[in-house]
Design a protein around this motif. Structure first.
Motif, PDB file in Angstrom:
ATOM      1  N   ILE A  81       9.577  18.111  -7.495  1.00 54.79           N
ATOM      2  CA  ILE A  81       8.769  18.687  -6.425  1.00 54.79           C
ATOM      3  C   ILE A  81       8.881  20.215  -6.449  1.00 54.79           C
ATOM      4  CG2 ILE A  81       8.572  18.891  -3.905  1.00 54.79           C
ATOM      5  CD1 ILE A  81       9.310  15.915  -3.766  1.00 54.79           C
ATOM      6  N   ASN A  82      10.091  20.694  -6.692  1.00 50.11           N
ATOM      7  CA  ASN A  82      10.295  22.139  -6.776  1.00 50.11           C
ATOM      8  C   ASN A  82       9.482  22.745  -7.909  1.00 50.11           C
ATOM      9  OD1 ASN A  82      11.463  24.242  -5.488  1.00 50.11           O
ATOM     10  ND2 ASN A  82      13.522  23.928  -6.299  1.00 50.11           N
ATOM     11  N   LYS A  83       9.439  22.057  -9.033  1.00 47.64           N
ATOM     12  CA  LYS A  83       8.691  22.517 -10.206  1.00 47.64           C
ATOM     13  C   LYS A  83       7.195  22.593  -9.882  1.00 47.64           C
ATOM     14  CE  LYS A  83       7.769  21.266 -14.996  1.00 47.64           C
ATOM     15  NZ  LYS A  83       7.988  20.232 -16.025  1.00 47.64           N
ATOM     16  N   ILE A  84       6.679  21.579  -9.216  1.00 46.16           N
ATOM     17  CA  ILE A  84       5.252  21.555  -8.859  1.00 46.16           C
ATOM     18  C   ILE A  84       4.930  22.693  -7.902  1.00 46.16           C
ATOM     19  CG2 ILE A  84       3.499  20.234  -7.599  1.00 46.16           C
ATOM     20  CD1 ILE A  84       4.668  17.710  -8.793  1.00 46.16           C
ATOM     21  N   ARG A  85       5.782  22.912  -6.921  1.00 48.78           N
ATOM     22  CA  ARG A  85       5.534  23.991  -5.938  1.00 48.78           C
ATOM     23  C   ARG A  85       5.578  25.360  -6.595  1.00 48.78           C
ATOM     24  NH1 ARG A  85       8.982  21.717  -0.800  1.00 48.78           N
ATOM     25  NH2 ARG A  85       7.471  20.125  -0.210  1.00 48.78           N
ATOM     26  N   SER A  86       6.484  25.537  -7.540  1.00 45.31           N
ATOM     27  CA  SER A  86       6.576  26.843  -8.196  1.00 45.31           C
ATOM     28  C   SER A  86       5.369  27.080  -9.112  1.00 45.31           C
ATOM     29  CB  SER A  86       7.875  26.952  -8.997  1.00 45.31           C
ATOM     30  OG  SER A  86       7.874  26.028 -10.063  1.00 45.31           O
ATOM     31  N   GLU A  87       4.816  26.037  -9.675  1.00 41.53           N
ATOM     32  CA  GLU A  87       3.634  26.180 -10.537  1.00 41.53           C
ATOM     33  C   GLU A  87       2.394  26.531  -9.702  1.00 41.53           C
ATOM     34  OE1 GLU A  87       3.272  22.582 -12.756  1.00 41.53           O
ATOM     35  OE2 GLU A  87       4.891  23.098 -14.131  1.00 41.53           O
ATOM     36  N   GLN A  88       2.338  26.047  -8.466  1.00 38.92           N
ATOM     37  CA  GLN A  88       1.181  26.319  -7.615  1.00 38.92           C
ATOM     38  C   GLN A  88       1.152  27.763  -7.158  1.00 38.92           C
ATOM     39  OE1 GLN A  88       1.390  23.474  -4.451  1.00 38.92           O
ATOM     40  NE2 GLN A  88       0.467  21.831  -5.660  1.00 38.92           N
TER      41      GLN A  88
END
Length: 63
Positions: free
Chosen positions: A55-62
């Motif tokens: 989830i952290n990875k997805i948020r940082s990519e956004q």
């Protein structure tokens, strides 16, 4: 116990939809499936950590 108030003349499909939504929110089915087999606490913690990383990875990519 779930109580779904049905008004006079209300469609039965709508009442059934309300019931299904409330039932899903209670999490009964999810809990039943989880209790079918014992899962070690270390495995539960590992899954939670992996999910948090994902989830952290997805948020940082956004951003």
């Amino acid at each position: 116990m779930l109580i779904i108030p049905v008004k006079e003349g209300e469609n039965i499909e709508r009442a059934l939809k309300k019931f299904k939504k409330k039932f899903d929110r209670t999490g009964v089915i999810k809990e039943l499936r989880a209790r079918q087999a014992f899962i070690k606490p270390s495995i539960i913690n590992r899954k939670q950590k992996l999910k948090a990383v994902y989830i952290n990875k997805i948020r940082s990519e956004q951003e």
